[in-house]
Design an enzyme around this catalytic site. Structure first.
Site, PDB file in Angstrom:
ATOM      1  N   GLU A   1       0.857  -1.181   0.000  1.00 46.62           N
ATOM      2  CA  GLU A   1       0.000   0.000   0.000  1.00 46.62           C
ATOM      3  C   GLU A   1       0.899   1.238   0.000  1.00 46.62           C
ATOM      4  OE1 GLU A   1      -3.634  -0.100   2.623  1.00 46.62           O
ATOM      5  OE2 GLU A   1      -2.528  -1.781   3.474  1.00 46.62           O
TER       6      GLU A   1
ATOM      7  N   ARG B   1       5.118 -13.872   9.167  1.00 46.33           N
ATOM      8  CA  ARG B   1       5.657 -12.533   8.991  1.00 46.33           C
ATOM      9  C   ARG B   1       6.903 -12.351   9.844  1.00 46.33           C
ATOM     10  NH1 ARG B   1       1.588  -8.057  10.908  1.00 46.33           N
ATOM     11  NH2 ARG B   1       3.389  -6.774  10.429  1.00 46.33           N
TER      12      ARG B   1
ATOM     13  N   LYS C   1       3.022   2.370  11.240  1.00 46.87           N
ATOM     14  CA  LYS C   1       3.136   3.755  10.756  1.00 46.87           C
ATOM     15  C   LYS C   1       2.570   4.731  11.772  1.00 46.87           C
ATOM     16  CE  LYS C   1       0.953   2.747   6.875  1.00 46.87           C
ATOM     17  NZ  LYS C   1       1.009   1.304   6.639  1.00 46.87           N
TER      18      LYS C   1
END
Length: 775
Positions: free
Chosen positions: A274, A489, A499
């Site tokens: 993204e 992950r 973020k």
């Protein structure tokens, strides 16, 4: 008043609650370790699910041994739907399911058959009653080892058996994993004989034996092809139907035939970030997995921007993502955007409505939240009505938040009818004001994969709950359906990657920006001096597994250190300079020698010593104890590279009794005056700014409320940055940003972007290994 109460109030000792203790006792019955129990208790939903399973086992008088306990835990973590869990648990308790692979298969079968199934079909699908004997495994393993015999005899016990294990899992699907490993070990032992001392030693870096002046080849961390992270267990292109849980329809084989004709049988992957933030160390794994898989199979990999949230996307993020992918050494086959396919996605949505598989809904976001919500009152509205409303949404006739397009399916985690389109009156950076409805991830992701004919949709484990809707959507629209594969992950300790949390660190002036070298964004790591090849090697060293683990950053730093040890030029520097003035010397000053700046490379540089030189303040003491090896009034020390020994003659002080200068004598190094240690020094030097870093957070998991009750901001290390005005040899003046050096006896450093023509700024990349000569 109880002793427990007194201790907890007066001594601030934290005791588990009675409920927590009861939960711990119950979970211990599954054979979990104390650490695993503690981790599980942090997840209330998982704990409740396991306790319910234990109660059901007790109600059926089932014995929970360690093997069954492990399977029950695996089932609880993999199976999101309660009804599916209730169907699989009895098969575990009665011994029909005995391995993790069978659990995954049973769960996938139940997801694919939500409206009902035949028990015999379920048991057949997950291998109940199928016995893979040790003889079958042995025969397969022997044949596979013979195919690689030459390489095995060369590498011996350092040979990577991962691909062979993957082949066994593929060909002998229901084989016991533990037995497979035992047989492979036995067969290797039969082929190679007992392990020798040499076999037990870690792999050594290969040295460059060339007599030419060509740069030494960089040593890779892994023994095998560094791009190959063992993708052998994944399906071959066009054989999607062989993958667990893949749904086959009447048109599947026709669509796969068309797919193979278009792709030529090549592997096709994609990295789909993204464009609303900076990539971090976790993305480095995704990049290596997707680009690495394609490269290892001679395939292609797309860089596809998932640009479906126009209010959060900025041009700088698009540029930064491509920059980082390129920096890590990968070139996309093609750069695409989800927005490239907006017209196709819209037409597919219309087709879905016409098929009765989607509807326009007016529930609010709050009304749709959760997993046990009631079906929408508009779920069965007439198709023509939904088509008309969806057209109105597209044409801007419906207010934002007043309508969504929802798909008639249920996610594995239980969420009903995920949203496919929502209204946003926000211009898009590429399409401008053409659209005011934007597709969601759940709708866009699989269809873009289909449009680009991706063969392997590789994603992290948190998207496993989306796999059933991925297959459902492709199949109801009758388009080519790729296979989704999940892997664990990459989580790393002592940092935050979100973020939103990094933005709070910036807002509170704890870090300067997203590229602050104390962060684990990829721009920050590059600025700190981490080489791209080291980051890639670190990811490959972790391997391609489904395990959810947290990695200590020391492992990454060790990989970086190994790379820089072979590539970084050595230079002498002092962080806190102490002046020495030579009053007597056995050689004529200035005195110069040729030094090799990088071991193994036939390149030399000149280093010069003159009457004034500087050492680090930490290398001088007024009093030397028995463990101290460096300079003192009663103890000499050697100077690196020049073969000279320093002896104190006298010391100059200022009015505050601070040392301002040490007058010294220099004599040639001989067998009779050999010192205990040699230290770095500078003479022809320049002033530099040096930034030393330590961990930004004090705890391994700063977001864990148990470790850090006050929140991650309360865990910030106030001493994570220390700035020095030091000195370095002036021969490296003018070094461009990202130039890497080893400051001898100190650490590895990288020239920072804040440097000017008058002042170089250095970031500490990683420390050296412990040096006893520093004591």
């Amino acid at each position: 008043m109880s002793l427990r109460f007194l201790l907890s109030t007066s001594l601030k000792i934290r005791f588990p609650s009675r409920k927590c203790l009861r939960n711990m006792v119950e979970l211990s019955r599954l054979g979990l370790t104390d650490a695993k129990i503690k981790e599980t208790l942090n997840n209330a939903a998982l704990t409740q699910k396991l306790e319910s399973m234990i109660s059901k086992a007790d109600a059926n008088n089932a014995t929970i041994d360690k093997n069954i306990g492990v399977l029950m835990y695996s089932l609880a973590t993999k199976c999101k739907k309660a009804e599916n869990l209730d169907s699989i648990l009895p098969l575990i308790l009665n011994g029909k399911i005995s391995c993790d692979t069978q659990i995954a298969a049973a769960n996938e079968f139940l997801i694919a058959n939500p409206s009902g199934y035949n028990q015999k079909d379920l048991e057949m699908f997950c291998g109940v009653g199928v016995v893979v004997t040790s003889d079958e495994i042995t025969a397969f393993v022997r044949n596979r080892l013979r195919q690689s015999e030459d390489r095995i005899r060369t590498l011996r016990y350092k040979f990577n058996v991962g691909p062979i294990i993957g082949d066994v899992r593929r060909e002998l699907k229901w084989a016991n994993g533990g037995l497979v490993k035992i047989i492979i070990d036995e067969e290797l032992s039969n082929m190679l004989g007992p392990m020798t001392e040499e076999d037990r030693k870690p792999s050594k870096p290969t040295k460059n034996k060339s007599n030419t002046t060509k740069p030494a080849k960089k040593v890779e961390i892994v023994d095998d092809d560094p791009i190959d992270m063992n993708f052998s267990h994944l399906h071959k292109p066009g054989e999607n139907y062989t993958s667990d849980g893949y749904v086959v329809t009447d048109n599947t084989m026709r669509l796969l035939k068309e797919h193979l004709k278009l792709t030529g049988g090549k592997w096709r992957t994609r990295f789909p970030p993204e464009p609303n933030g900076i990539l971090h160390i976790g993305h480095a794994k995704a990049i290596n997995v997707n680009f690495g898989a394609a490269k290892s199979k001679d395939g292609i990999c797309f860089l596809r921007y998932d640009d479906t949230n126009p209010e959060k996307e900025e041009e700088k993020f698009f540029k930064s993502i491509l920059d980082i992918v390129t920096w890590l050494g990968y070139t996309p086959y093609k750069v695409t955007h989800a927005s490239d396919y907006f017209p196709q996605l819209y037409e597919l949505a219309v087709r879905m409505i016409k098929n009765g598989d989607a509807y326009v809904c007016h529930q609010t976001a709050d009304e749709m939240k959760g997993f046990d919500v009631k079906p929408s009152p508009w779920r069965d509205r007439p198709i023509e009505e939904s088509l008309s409303l969806f057209n109105d949404m597209k044409n801007g006739k419906v207010d934002e938040g007043k309508a969504t397009l929802r798909m008639k399916c249920k996610l594995e985690e239980g969420k009903l009818d995920p949203v496919a389109y929502r209204i946003k009156f926000v211009p898009h950076h590429r399409t401008g004001n053409k659209w005011c409805i934007y597709p969601t991830y759940d709708y866009t992701h699989c269809l873009c994969d289909s449009i680009e004919h991706i063969t392997h949709s590789l994603c992290t484990k948190e998207f496993q709950s989306r796999r059933s809707s991925y297959y459902w959507l492709c199949n109801v629209l009758d388009v080519y359906c790729p296979v989704q594969w999940e892997y664990g992950r990459l989580n790393i300790g002592y940092t935050v990657l979100s973020k939103r949390k990094i933005a709070r660190l910036i807002k509170n002036n704890i870090v300067s920006d997203y590229d602050d070298p104390r962060l684990f964004t990829l721009t920050a790591l590059r600025r700190r001096g981490f080489p791209a090849v080291a980051i890639n090697n670190f990811v490959k060293k972790l391997g391609l597994t489904g395990a959810l683990t947290q990695t200590d950053p020391m492992l990454l730093e060790a990989t970086v250190r190994d790379e820089l040890n072979n590539t970084a030029e050595r230079v002498m520097a002092v962080l806190e300079p102490l002046k020495l003035t030579v009053i007597q010397c056995e050689v004529e000053l200035p005195y110069s020698v040729e030094v090799t700046p990088i071991p193994g490379k036939e390149v030399t540089r000149k280093t010069v010593i003159d009457k004034v030189l500087y050492i680090d303040q930490s290398d001088f003491r007024l009093e030397a104890d028995k463990d101290y090896r460096r300079l003192a009034p009663t103890q000499s020390v050697g100077l690196k590279h020049v073969g000279l020994v320093v002896t104190v003659a006298s010391i100059d002080y200022n009015d505050n009794h601070d040392i301002t200068n040490i007058n010294v004598k220099l004599e040639k190094l001989t067998d009779t005056n050999k010192p205990l240690a040699f230290i770095q020094w500078v003479s022809k030097n320049m002033l530099v700014e040096v930034r030393n870093y330590s961990r930004l957070f004090n705890h391994q998991s700063p977001e864990d409320p148990e470790q850090v009750p006050g929140g991650f901001l309360a865990d910030v290390n106030p001493d994570s940055l220390r700035v020095y005005t030091g000195m370095v040899e002036d021969r490296i003046a003018g070094s461009p940003p990202l130039s890497r050096y080893q400051f001898e006896r100190i650490g590895y450093y990288c020239v920072d972007q804040d440097s000017t023509s008058n002042l170089l700024v250095f970031n500490n990349t990683v420390s050296l290994r412990e040096d006893k000569a520093k004591s």
